[in-house]
Design a protein around this motif. Structure first.
Motif, PDB file in Angstrom:
ATOM      1  N   MET A 161       0.843  -1.188   0.000  1.00  0.00           N
ATOM      2  CA  MET A 161       0.000   0.000   0.000  1.00  0.00           C
ATOM      3  C   MET A 161       0.887   1.250   0.000  1.00  0.00           C
ATOM      4  O   MET A 161       1.742   1.411   0.857  1.00  0.00           O
ATOM      5  N   MET A 162       0.675   2.123  -0.960  1.00  0.00           N
ATOM      6  CA  MET A 162       1.492   3.325  -1.070  1.00  0.00           C
ATOM      7  C   MET A 162       1.085   4.332   0.008  1.00  0.00           C
ATOM      8  O   MET A 162      -0.070   4.753   0.084  1.00  0.00           O
TER       9      MET A 162
ATOM     10  N   SER B 270       4.785  10.096  -7.437  1.00  0.00           N
ATOM     11  CA  SER B 270       4.233   9.608  -8.697  1.00  0.00           C
ATOM     12  C   SER B 270       3.134   8.572  -8.505  1.00  0.00           C
ATOM     13  O   SER B 270       2.333   8.346  -9.414  1.00  0.00           O
ATOM     14  N   ILE B 271       3.074   7.906  -7.355  1.00  0.00           N
ATOM     15  CA  ILE B 271       2.034   6.916  -7.066  1.00  0.00           C
ATOM     16  C   ILE B 271       1.092   7.499  -6.033  1.00  0.00           C
ATOM     17  O   ILE B 271       1.522   7.973  -4.979  1.00  0.00           O
ATOM     18  N   ASP B 272      -0.190   7.460  -6.342  1.00  0.00           N
ATOM     19  CA  ASP B 272      -1.175   8.050  -5.436  1.00  0.00           C
ATOM     20  C   ASP B 272      -1.200   7.325  -4.094  1.00  0.00           C
ATOM     21  O   ASP B 272      -1.091   6.092  -4.050  1.00  0.00           O
ATOM     22  N   PRO B 273      -1.350   8.049  -2.987  1.00  0.00           N
ATOM     23  CA  PRO B 273      -1.432   7.406  -1.683  1.00  0.00           C
ATOM     24  C   PRO B 273      -2.648   6.477  -1.604  1.00  0.00           C
ATOM     25  O   PRO B 273      -3.710   6.782  -2.143  1.00  0.00           O
TER      26      PRO B 273
ATOM     27  N   SER C 158       8.072  -1.715  -7.474  1.00  0.00           N
ATOM     28  CA  SER C 158       7.610  -0.672  -8.387  1.00  0.00           C
ATOM     29  C   SER C 158       8.466   0.588  -8.247  1.00  0.00           C
ATOM     30  O   SER C 158       8.972   0.880  -7.162  1.00  0.00           O
ATOM     31  N   LYS C 159       8.605   1.335  -9.325  1.00  0.00           N
ATOM     32  CA  LYS C 159       9.357   2.585  -9.285  1.00  0.00           C
ATOM     33  C   LYS C 159       8.479   3.705  -8.732  1.00  0.00           C
ATOM     34  O   LYS C 159       7.330   3.862  -9.123  1.00  0.00           O
ATOM     35  N   LEU C 160       9.033   4.454  -7.810  1.00  0.00           N
ATOM     36  CA  LEU C 160       8.344   5.597  -7.215  1.00  0.00           C
ATOM     37  C   LEU C 160       9.193   6.843  -7.436  1.00  0.00           C
ATOM     38  O   LEU C 160      10.346   6.903  -7.002  1.00  0.00           O
TER      39      LEU C 160
END
Length: 339
Positions: A44-45, A86-89, A97-99
Protein backbone atom coordinates in the motif's frame (compact mmCIF):
# COMPACT_ATOMS: atom_id res chain seq x y z
CA UNK A 1 -1.14 -61.25 -28.05
CA UNK A 2 -4.16 -59.36 -29.28
CA UNK A 3 -6.24 -60.67 -26.40
CA UNK A 4 -3.64 -59.51 -23.83
CA UNK A 5 -3.60 -56.03 -25.42
CA UNK A 6 -7.39 -55.80 -25.23
CA UNK A 7 -7.26 -56.76 -21.55
CA UNK A 8 -4.63 -54.08 -20.78
CA UNK A 9 -6.38 -51.30 -22.75
CA UNK A 10 -9.08 -50.50 -20.11
CA UNK A 11 -6.43 -50.20 -17.39
CA UNK A 12 -4.33 -47.77 -19.50
CA UNK A 13 -7.40 -45.59 -19.82
CA UNK A 14 -7.69 -45.43 -16.06
CA UNK A 15 -3.99 -44.60 -15.75
CA UNK A 16 -4.31 -41.86 -18.36
CA UNK A 17 -7.37 -40.46 -16.59
CA UNK A 18 -5.62 -40.44 -13.22
CA UNK A 19 -2.50 -38.90 -14.76
CA UNK A 20 -4.52 -36.12 -16.38
CA UNK A 21 -6.30 -35.50 -13.08
CA UNK A 22 -3.04 -35.21 -11.19
CA UNK A 23 -1.67 -32.84 -13.85
CA UNK A 24 -4.72 -30.61 -13.61
CA UNK A 25 -4.43 -30.66 -9.79
CA UNK A 26 -0.76 -29.63 -9.78
CA UNK A 27 -1.33 -26.93 -12.40
CA UNK A 28 -4.22 -25.54 -10.34
CA UNK A 29 -2.13 -25.66 -7.15
CA UNK A 30 0.75 -23.92 -8.90
CA UNK A 31 -1.55 -21.14 -10.13
CA UNK A 32 -2.93 -20.67 -6.62
CA UNK A 33 0.60 -20.31 -5.23
CA UNK A 34 1.51 -17.82 -7.99
CA UNK A 35 -1.61 -15.75 -7.37
CA UNK A 36 -1.11 -15.76 -3.62
CA UNK A 37 2.56 -14.82 -4.06
CA UNK A 38 1.59 -11.89 -6.25
CA UNK A 39 -0.97 -10.85 -3.69
CA UNK A 40 1.64 -11.03 -0.92
CA UNK A 41 3.95 -8.77 -2.96
CA UNK A 42 1.33 -6.04 -3.16
CA UNK A 43 2.07 -3.01 -0.95
CA UNK A 44 0.00 0.00 0.00
CA UNK A 45 1.49 3.32 -1.07
CA UNK A 46 1.73 5.73 1.91
CA UNK A 47 1.14 9.50 1.79
CA UNK A 48 4.57 11.15 1.96
CA UNK A 49 4.01 14.66 0.57
CA UNK A 50 5.09 17.30 3.09
CA UNK A 51 7.36 14.89 4.96
CA UNK A 52 11.14 15.07 4.94
CA UNK A 53 12.64 12.43 2.66
CA UNK A 54 15.10 11.34 5.36
CA UNK A 55 12.16 10.49 7.63
CA UNK A 56 10.40 8.20 5.11
CA UNK A 57 13.45 6.68 3.39
CA UNK A 58 13.58 3.58 5.60
CA UNK A 59 9.82 2.97 5.31
CA UNK A 60 9.96 3.10 1.51
CA UNK A 61 12.90 0.71 1.55
CA UNK A 62 10.91 -1.69 3.72
CA UNK A 63 8.09 -1.60 1.16
CA UNK A 64 10.70 -2.56 -1.48
CA UNK A 65 9.85 0.46 -3.63
CA UNK A 66 12.51 1.63 -6.06
CA UNK A 67 12.74 5.34 -5.29
CA UNK A 68 13.91 7.82 -7.91
CA UNK A 69 14.48 11.40 -6.75
CA UNK A 70 13.82 14.56 -8.70
CA UNK A 71 14.51 18.02 -7.28
CA UNK A 72 12.79 21.36 -7.35
CA UNK A 73 13.82 24.59 -5.64
CA UNK A 74 11.22 26.50 -3.65
CA UNK A 75 13.14 28.69 -1.14
CA UNK A 76 9.98 29.38 0.89
CA UNK A 77 9.56 25.67 1.69
CA UNK A 78 11.70 23.52 3.98
CA UNK A 79 14.79 21.92 2.50
CA UNK A 80 14.34 18.17 1.93
CA UNK A 81 10.55 17.92 2.08
CA UNK A 82 8.68 15.91 -0.54
CA UNK A 83 6.66 18.04 -2.93
CA UNK A 84 5.11 15.33 -5.11
CA UNK A 85 4.87 11.53 -5.48
CA UNK A 86 4.23 9.61 -8.70
CA UNK A 87 2.03 6.92 -7.07
CA UNK A 88 -1.18 8.05 -5.44
CA UNK A 89 -1.43 7.41 -1.68
CA UNK A 90 -3.54 4.36 -0.77
CA UNK A 91 -2.95 2.64 -4.12
CA UNK A 92 -1.85 -0.99 -4.09
CA UNK A 93 1.27 -1.60 -6.14
CA UNK A 94 3.67 -4.47 -6.56
CA UNK A 95 6.83 -4.52 -4.48
CA UNK A 96 9.69 -3.32 -6.64
CA UNK A 97 7.61 -0.67 -8.39
CA UNK A 98 9.36 2.59 -9.28
CA UNK A 99 8.34 5.60 -7.21
CA UNK A 100 9.35 9.08 -8.34
CA UNK A 101 9.56 11.70 -5.59
CA UNK A 102 10.07 15.42 -6.09
CA UNK A 103 12.19 16.76 -3.22
CA UNK A 104 12.64 20.43 -2.41
CA UNK A 105 16.07 22.04 -2.45
CA UNK A 106 15.11 25.04 -0.38
CA UNK A 107 18.60 26.30 0.41
CA UNK A 108 21.33 27.75 -1.72
CA UNK A 109 24.63 25.88 -1.74
CA UNK A 110 27.48 27.88 -0.22
CA UNK A 111 31.07 27.60 0.98
CA UNK A 112 31.58 28.78 4.56
CA UNK A 113 33.81 31.90 4.51
CA UNK A 114 36.73 32.47 6.88
CA UNK A 115 35.86 35.22 9.37
CA UNK A 116 38.54 34.44 11.96
CA UNK A 117 40.50 37.54 12.87
CA UNK A 118 37.73 39.86 11.70
CA UNK A 119 35.99 42.22 14.09
CA UNK A 120 32.40 41.23 14.79
CA UNK A 121 30.84 44.02 12.73
CA UNK A 122 32.92 43.11 9.67
CA UNK A 123 32.23 39.38 10.17
CA UNK A 124 28.48 40.00 10.23
CA UNK A 125 28.74 41.95 6.98
CA UNK A 126 30.66 39.09 5.34
CA UNK A 127 28.10 36.50 6.48
CA UNK A 128 25.26 38.69 5.25
CA UNK A 129 26.44 38.33 1.62
CA UNK A 130 27.89 34.89 0.78
CA UNK A 131 28.20 33.96 -2.88
CA UNK A 132 26.03 31.05 -4.05
CA UNK A 133 26.43 30.50 -7.77
CA UNK A 134 25.69 33.88 -9.28
CA UNK A 135 23.74 35.35 -6.35
CA UNK A 136 24.51 36.44 -2.80
CA UNK A 137 22.67 34.85 0.13
CA UNK A 138 22.86 35.44 3.91
CA UNK A 139 24.14 32.92 6.46
CA UNK A 140 22.32 32.75 9.78
CA UNK A 141 24.36 33.24 12.96
CA UNK A 142 23.36 30.51 15.41
CA UNK A 143 24.97 32.18 18.40
CA UNK A 144 27.83 34.35 19.64
CA UNK A 145 29.92 33.22 22.61
CA UNK A 146 32.05 35.91 24.26
CA UNK A 147 35.34 34.98 25.94
CA UNK A 148 38.05 37.01 27.72
CA UNK A 149 40.84 38.11 25.40
CA UNK A 150 44.20 36.36 25.87
CA UNK A 151 47.58 37.91 25.11
CA UNK A 152 47.39 40.44 22.30
CA UNK A 153 43.96 39.38 21.01
CA UNK A 154 41.98 42.52 20.11
CA UNK A 155 38.55 43.08 21.64
CA UNK A 156 35.34 42.19 19.81
CA UNK A 157 37.18 39.92 17.35
CA UNK A 158 36.35 36.45 15.99
CA UNK A 159 38.78 33.86 17.39
CA UNK A 160 36.96 30.73 16.18
CA UNK A 161 33.98 29.64 14.14
CA UNK A 162 31.84 26.50 13.65
CA UNK A 163 31.54 25.32 10.88
CA UNK A 164 35.10 26.00 9.88
CA UNK A 165 36.12 27.86 6.70
CA UNK A 166 35.75 25.99 3.41
CA UNK A 167 32.90 23.69 4.38
CA UNK A 168 30.57 23.01 1.43
CA UNK A 169 27.05 23.29 2.83
CA UNK A 170 23.71 25.06 2.38
CA UNK A 171 22.59 28.51 3.45
CA UNK A 172 20.29 27.03 6.10
CA UNK A 173 23.18 25.82 8.26
CA UNK A 174 23.80 28.08 11.24
CA UNK A 175 27.27 29.44 11.96
CA UNK A 176 28.49 29.92 15.53
CA UNK A 177 31.10 32.53 16.47
CA UNK A 178 33.60 32.69 19.35
CA UNK A 179 34.35 36.35 20.01
CA UNK A 180 36.63 38.19 22.43
CA UNK A 181 34.75 40.40 24.87
CA UNK A 182 34.27 43.98 23.72
CA UNK A 183 35.83 46.90 25.56
CA UNK A 184 34.21 47.63 28.93
CA UNK A 185 32.39 50.69 27.69
CA UNK A 186 30.91 48.65 24.81
CA UNK A 187 29.67 45.71 26.88
CA UNK A 188 25.96 45.02 26.88
CA UNK A 189 23.78 42.67 28.89
CA UNK A 190 23.95 40.23 26.00
CA UNK A 191 27.74 40.08 25.94
CA UNK A 192 28.42 40.15 29.68
CA UNK A 193 29.83 36.88 31.04
CA UNK A 194 30.04 37.86 34.72
CA UNK A 195 27.41 35.36 35.88
CA UNK A 196 27.43 31.67 35.08
CA UNK A 197 23.83 30.54 35.56
CA UNK A 198 22.62 27.07 34.52
CA UNK A 199 21.12 28.25 31.23
CA UNK A 200 23.91 30.58 30.10
CA UNK A 201 25.63 28.16 27.74
CA UNK A 202 22.77 25.82 26.81
CA UNK A 203 22.58 25.70 23.01
CA UNK A 204 26.22 26.81 22.60
CA UNK A 205 28.83 24.59 20.86
CA UNK A 206 30.62 22.52 23.51
CA UNK A 207 34.15 23.46 22.23
CA UNK A 208 33.33 27.16 22.71
CA UNK A 209 32.21 26.59 26.32
CA UNK A 210 35.40 24.62 26.98
CA UNK A 211 37.43 27.51 25.54
CA UNK A 212 35.63 29.96 27.84
CA UNK A 213 36.21 27.79 30.94
CA UNK A 214 39.91 27.35 30.15
CA UNK A 215 40.36 31.10 29.69
CA UNK A 216 38.64 31.63 33.05
CA UNK A 217 40.78 28.83 34.59
CA UNK A 218 37.65 26.94 35.66
CA UNK A 219 38.04 23.14 35.72
CA UNK A 220 35.30 21.15 34.01
CA UNK A 221 33.95 17.66 33.45
CA UNK A 222 31.97 16.59 30.40
CA UNK A 223 29.06 14.30 31.23
CA UNK A 224 27.86 11.47 29.01
CA UNK A 225 26.36 12.74 25.76
CA UNK A 226 22.66 12.42 25.05
CA UNK A 227 20.88 12.01 21.73
CA UNK A 228 19.13 15.22 20.64
CA UNK A 229 15.57 15.35 19.37
CA UNK A 230 16.67 17.43 16.38
CA UNK A 231 19.92 17.11 14.41
CA UNK A 232 20.71 20.83 14.59
CA UNK A 233 21.36 20.38 18.35
CA UNK A 234 24.22 17.98 17.57
CA UNK A 235 27.40 19.17 19.32
CA UNK A 236 25.68 21.78 21.47
CA UNK A 237 25.52 22.07 25.27
CA UNK A 238 22.46 20.34 26.76
CA UNK A 239 23.08 21.38 30.40
CA UNK A 240 25.52 23.47 32.39
CA UNK A 241 26.09 23.59 36.15
CA UNK A 242 28.82 25.37 38.10
CA UNK A 243 29.87 23.57 41.29
CA UNK A 244 32.59 24.31 43.87
CA UNK A 245 34.77 21.68 42.14
CA UNK A 246 34.21 23.14 38.67
CA UNK A 247 31.71 23.09 35.83
CA UNK A 248 29.69 20.06 34.73
CA UNK A 249 28.77 20.25 31.06
CA UNK A 250 26.17 18.09 29.31
CA UNK A 251 26.25 17.62 25.54
CA UNK A 252 24.02 16.60 22.66
CA UNK A 253 25.66 14.16 20.27
CA UNK A 254 24.62 11.97 17.33
CA UNK A 255 26.72 9.11 16.01
CA UNK A 256 26.91 9.98 12.30
CA UNK A 257 26.44 7.18 9.77
CA UNK A 258 29.37 8.59 7.79
CA UNK A 259 32.56 10.36 8.83
CA UNK A 260 32.15 13.85 7.44
CA UNK A 261 35.09 16.16 6.70
CA UNK A 262 33.76 18.52 9.38
CA UNK A 263 31.84 17.15 12.33
CA UNK A 264 31.77 16.72 16.10
CA UNK A 265 33.61 13.83 17.76
CA UNK A 266 32.84 12.40 21.20
CA UNK A 267 35.83 10.78 22.94
CA UNK A 268 35.92 8.82 26.19
CA UNK A 269 38.70 7.04 28.08
CA UNK A 270 39.19 5.56 31.56
CA UNK A 271 42.63 6.54 32.87
CA UNK A 272 44.98 3.86 34.23
CA UNK A 273 46.59 5.86 37.06
CA UNK A 274 45.94 8.62 39.54
CA UNK A 275 47.53 11.73 38.06
CA UNK A 276 47.09 15.29 36.86
CA UNK A 277 45.98 15.09 33.23
CA UNK A 278 46.04 17.53 30.34
CA UNK A 279 44.85 17.17 26.75
CA UNK A 280 45.53 19.02 23.54
CA UNK A 281 44.23 18.94 20.00
CA UNK A 282 46.55 19.39 17.04
CA UNK A 283 45.76 19.91 13.37
CA UNK A 284 47.17 21.41 10.19
CA UNK A 285 45.77 24.75 9.11
CA UNK A 286 43.92 24.58 5.76
CA UNK A 287 45.98 26.04 2.94
CA UNK A 288 49.42 25.56 4.51
CA UNK A 289 51.47 23.04 6.50
CA UNK A 290 51.45 24.96 9.77
CA UNK A 291 50.53 22.70 12.68
CA UNK A 292 48.31 24.24 15.33
CA UNK A 293 48.05 22.97 18.90
CA UNK A 294 45.31 23.93 21.32
CA UNK A 295 44.75 22.94 24.95
CA UNK A 296 41.32 21.47 25.72
CA UNK A 297 42.00 20.09 29.24
CA UNK A 298 44.58 21.44 31.69
CA UNK A 299 46.06 19.82 34.85
CA UNK A 300 42.92 18.20 36.21
CA UNK A 301 43.17 15.44 38.79
CA UNK A 302 41.75 12.08 37.76
CA UNK A 303 41.69 8.84 39.73
CA UNK A 304 42.41 5.38 38.36
CA UNK A 305 39.55 4.09 36.13
CA UNK A 306 37.86 7.49 36.18
CA UNK A 307 36.44 8.40 32.75
CA UNK A 308 37.51 11.54 30.94
CA UNK A 309 35.38 12.81 28.06
CA UNK A 310 35.84 15.31 25.25
CA UNK A 311 33.58 16.63 22.53
CA UNK A 312 35.55 18.39 19.82
CA UNK A 313 34.75 19.89 16.45
CA UNK A 314 36.93 18.30 13.80
CA UNK A 315 37.57 20.33 10.64
CA UNK A 316 39.62 17.87 8.60
CA UNK A 317 42.13 15.53 10.27
CA UNK A 318 43.08 16.06 13.90
CA UNK A 319 44.97 14.37 16.71
CA UNK A 320 43.94 14.48 20.35
CA UNK A 321 46.54 13.60 23.00
CA UNK A 322 45.79 12.91 26.67
CA UNK A 323 48.86 13.14 28.92
CA UNK A 324 49.49 12.50 32.63
CA UNK A 325 51.92 14.82 34.42
CA UNK A 326 53.83 11.89 35.97
CA UNK A 327 52.78 8.96 33.76
CA UNK A 328 53.22 10.52 30.32
CA UNK A 329 51.03 9.94 27.26
CA UNK A 330 47.90 8.02 28.23
CA UNK A 331 45.85 8.02 25.04
CA UNK A 332 46.07 9.33 21.47
CA UNK A 333 43.10 9.66 19.11
CA UNK A 334 43.73 10.18 15.37
CA UNK A 335 40.55 11.36 13.70
CA UNK A 336 39.98 11.66 9.99
CA UNK A 337 37.06 12.88 7.90
CA UNK A 338 36.11 11.04 4.72
CA UNK A 339 32.96 12.50 3.19
Amino acid sequence: MKEKFLKILPYSGYVLFVGLGLLVFFVAAFMVVVVRTKEEQKVMMPYVIGKNYIEVHNELQRLQLKVRLETQRIPEKTDGIILAQSIDPGKEVEAGSKLYLTVNIGFDRVTIPDVKGQDLKRAKAILEKVLSGEVYVPLQIGGITYVPAVGDEPADTIVDQIPGPGKETHSGEKIYLLVTEPNTEKKSNQSSNDSLDSTKFVGTPVPFVVDYLLRKKIPYRLKEATKPEFRDLHGLVSSFELKPTGAEVGAFFLNPSETFVQDYEFLEYEVDDDDLYSAKISYTKPGDDTEVEKEIFISQKLKEDEPVRFLIHRAGNVKVTLTGKETGVAKVWKLKGTY
